[in-house]
Design a protein around this motif. Structure first.
Motif, mmCIF file in Angstrom:
data_model
loop_
_atom_site.group_PDB
_atom_site.id
_atom_site.type_symbol
_atom_site.label_atom_id
_atom_site.label_comp_id
_atom_site.label_asym_id
_atom_site.label_seq_id
_atom_site.Cartn_x
_atom_site.Cartn_y
_atom_site.Cartn_z
ATOM 1 N N ALA A 178 9.592 -43.990 -95.340
ATOM 2 C CA ALA A 178 8.894 -43.879 -96.144
ATOM 3 C C ALA A 178 7.758 -42.939 -96.318
ATOM 4 N N THR A 179 7.571 -42.122 -95.250
ATOM 5 C CA THR A 179 6.574 -41.617 -95.365
ATOM 6 C C THR A 179 7.066 -39.922 -94.668
ATOM 7 N N GLY A 180 8.452 -40.712 -93.784
ATOM 8 C CA GLY A 180 8.632 -38.724 -93.023
ATOM 9 C C GLY A 180 8.340 -38.746 -91.439
ATOM 10 N N GLN A 181 6.868 -39.890 -91.708
ATOM 11 C CA GLN A 181 6.723 -39.641 -89.954
ATOM 12 C C GLN A 181 7.078 -40.072 -88.979
ATOM 13 N N ILE A 182 6.990 -39.515 -88.032
ATOM 14 C CA ILE A 182 7.087 -39.766 -86.617
ATOM 15 C C ILE A 182 6.190 -40.903 -85.805
ATOM 16 N N LEU A 289 13.597 -31.250 -84.625
ATOM 17 C CA LEU A 289 12.756 -30.951 -83.324
ATOM 18 C C LEU A 289 14.172 -29.902 -82.538
ATOM 19 N N ARG A 290 14.937 -29.692 -82.104
ATOM 20 C CA ARG A 290 16.351 -28.765 -81.244
ATOM 21 C C ARG A 290 15.928 -27.179 -82.189
ATOM 22 N N ARG A 291 15.616 -27.418 -83.051
ATOM 23 C CA ARG A 291 16.026 -26.020 -83.907
ATOM 24 C C ARG A 291 14.124 -25.192 -83.456
ATOM 25 N N ARG A 292 13.653 -26.333 -83.984
ATOM 26 C CA ARG A 292 12.571 -26.118 -83.960
ATOM 27 C C ARG A 292 11.546 -25.361 -82.178
ATOM 28 N N LEU A 293 11.628 -26.075 -81.331
ATOM 29 C CA LEU A 293 11.711 -26.602 -80.139
ATOM 30 C C LEU A 293 12.302 -26.107 -79.330
ATOM 31 N N LEU A 294 13.215 -27.375 -78.785
ATOM 32 C CA LEU A 294 13.983 -26.985 -77.709
ATOM 33 C C LEU A 294 15.038 -26.011 -77.482
ATOM 34 N N ARG A 295 15.688 -25.632 -78.786
ATOM 35 C CA ARG A 295 16.804 -24.829 -78.844
ATOM 36 C C ARG A 295 16.199 -23.331 -78.095
ATOM 37 N N THR A 314 3.092 -34.132 -83.094
ATOM 38 C CA THR A 314 2.212 -34.015 -83.884
ATOM 39 C C THR A 314 1.370 -33.161 -84.808
ATOM 40 N N TYR A 315 1.696 -32.316 -84.669
ATOM 41 C CA TYR A 315 1.885 -30.623 -85.646
ATOM 42 C C TYR A 315 3.042 -30.982 -86.922
ATOM 43 N N PHE A 316 4.341 -31.730 -86.667
ATOM 44 C CA PHE A 316 4.931 -32.102 -87.127
ATOM 45 C C PHE A 316 4.476 -33.303 -88.611
ATOM 46 N N ASN A 317 3.747 -34.309 -87.514
ATOM 47 C CA ASN A 317 3.026 -35.472 -88.831
ATOM 48 C C ASN A 317 2.325 -34.900 -89.705
ATOM 49 N N ASN A 318 1.288 -33.158 -89.177
ATOM 50 C CA ASN A 318 0.129 -33.337 -89.680
ATOM 51 C C ASN A 318 0.584 -32.075 -90.289
ATOM 52 N N LEU A 320 4.427 -31.193 -91.749
ATOM 53 C CA LEU A 320 5.690 -30.503 -91.802
ATOM 54 C C LEU A 320 6.029 -32.504 -92.554
ATOM 55 N N ALA A 321 5.867 -33.265 -92.379
ATOM 56 C CA ALA A 321 6.454 -34.700 -92.226
ATOM 57 C C ALA A 321 6.283 -35.122 -94.089
#
Length: 335
Positions: A178-182, A289-295, A314-318, A320-321
């Motif tokens: 519903a919110t798109g948050q992790i 996560l793979r595209r934005r951080l891990l790769r 934390t950044y994603f939730n604040n 991009l979510a």
């Protein structure tokens, strides 16, 4: 009838490829020759005489000459014909072709999941937590041996191809539909059934008396005896669970999954169809996560990797979510 359709299609293609009357040098290749050339590009090149996985423009030109389609043709000319037909035999794109044992069962399950996703905002208003959950295993902490060179005009970022391995971590994550948050991510060295139960205990802790619906795949840790005991205890179900491998609810993964998916439970599980974990929305977030951080990340230790994953969440939730726009409605992708 099929032969007539083929002839009609060939006639139409010849008309499309034919040049209109005009002055100047006549075309060097006839429409029929071009069609034969395109047909070669659409074939599989893998034969005993030609052990190739895919065509190149040079191989297509060579094959067309060998078959007598043309006396001679240049590689750029082959490339021009391929571009005109928007044909790219040198490229590949992966796709998933589900092959369920029962298409009706697959479609019913997929439709149920899609309807559940559509109901997520209303369920959220009612206090029901709809969570997509899964593990991302084998995340490597790779440290580049040389410093990465940032981009400058005329040059893209350059990263050393050599690296040091510092171990791996497993991320267990919850995507709130519903919110798109992790929510309450767990980064650990392993993923046993006890680890998954502990993760769920942390997940439901903020609302211990609330209603929770978890979308998961058929991994054994998602249908474990420990998970059944956890749900029975949290839902106040004082009953004989039986014995693992012998009798009762705990007897098999099927009986445990049936208990865990009981709609009367305050904490329940909805299972994606077998071989269709792509219906779990957490997989979409894992790709982010793979595209934005891990790769392209650089991690000097597994602890550094864990810290960076938590910081990204934390950044994603604040920033991009947001809920995913789910358009799939459960129709079979192929028969």
């Amino acid at each position: 009838e099929a032969e007539e359709d083929d002839r009609a299609l060939q006639t139409r293609l010849v008309e499309v490829l034919s040049d209109a009357p005009r002055s100047g040098r006549p075309p060097e290749f006839t429409p029929e020759q071009i069609l034969d050339l395109i047909a070669i590009a659409c074939e599989s090149p893998d034969t005993p005489e030609r052990p190739l996985s895919h065509w190149t423009q040079k191989e297509i030109a060579r094959e067309a000459i060998a078959r007598g389609v043309v006396k001679d043709i240049s590689v750029p000319t082959v490339g021009r014909f391929l571009r005109e037909c928007d044909l790219k035999p040198h490229q590949i794109r992966y796709w998933l072709h589900p092959r369920p044992d029962d298409w009706e069962q697959f479609d019913a399950s997929a439709r149920h999941l899609s309807e559940l996703y559509a109901q997520a905002p209303g369920l959220h208003e009612q206090g029901v937590h709809l969570i997509c959950c899964d593990e991302m295993t084998g995340i490597q902490a790779l440290e580049r041996r040389s410093a990465t060179r940032p981009p400058i005009p005329g040059f893209v970022e350059r990263q050393d191809a050599h690296y040091r391995r510092h171990g791996t971590r497993t991320l267990t994550a919850n995507f709130a539909v519903a919110t798109g948050q992790i929510l309450t991510p767990t980064v650990a060295a392993r993923r046993t059934e006890r680890d998954f139960v502990n993760h769920l205990a942390r997940t439901v802790a903020p609302d211990p008396q609330g209603k929770w619906v978890f979308v998961v795949d058929h991994l054994n840790t998602h249908r474990s005896a420990s998970l059944v005991r956890f749900v029975a205890q949290r839902c106040g179900r004082a009953l004989d669970l039986g014995r693992k491998g012998l009798r009762g609810i705990l007897r098999s993964q099927a009986t445990r999954a049936q208990f865990l998916s009981d709609p009367d439970h305050r904490i329940r599980f909805v299972y994606t169809p077998k071989r269709a974990s792509w219906l779990n929305q957490i997989e979409l977030w894992f790709s982010i996560l793979r595209r934005r951080l891990l790769r392209r990340g650089n991690f000097v230790s597994v602890h550094h990797l864990s810290d960076r994953i938590h910081a990204f969440i934390t950044y994603f939730n604040n920033t991009l979510a947001k809920p995913f726009k789910w358009t799939y409605r459960g129709r079979p992708l192929a028969a």
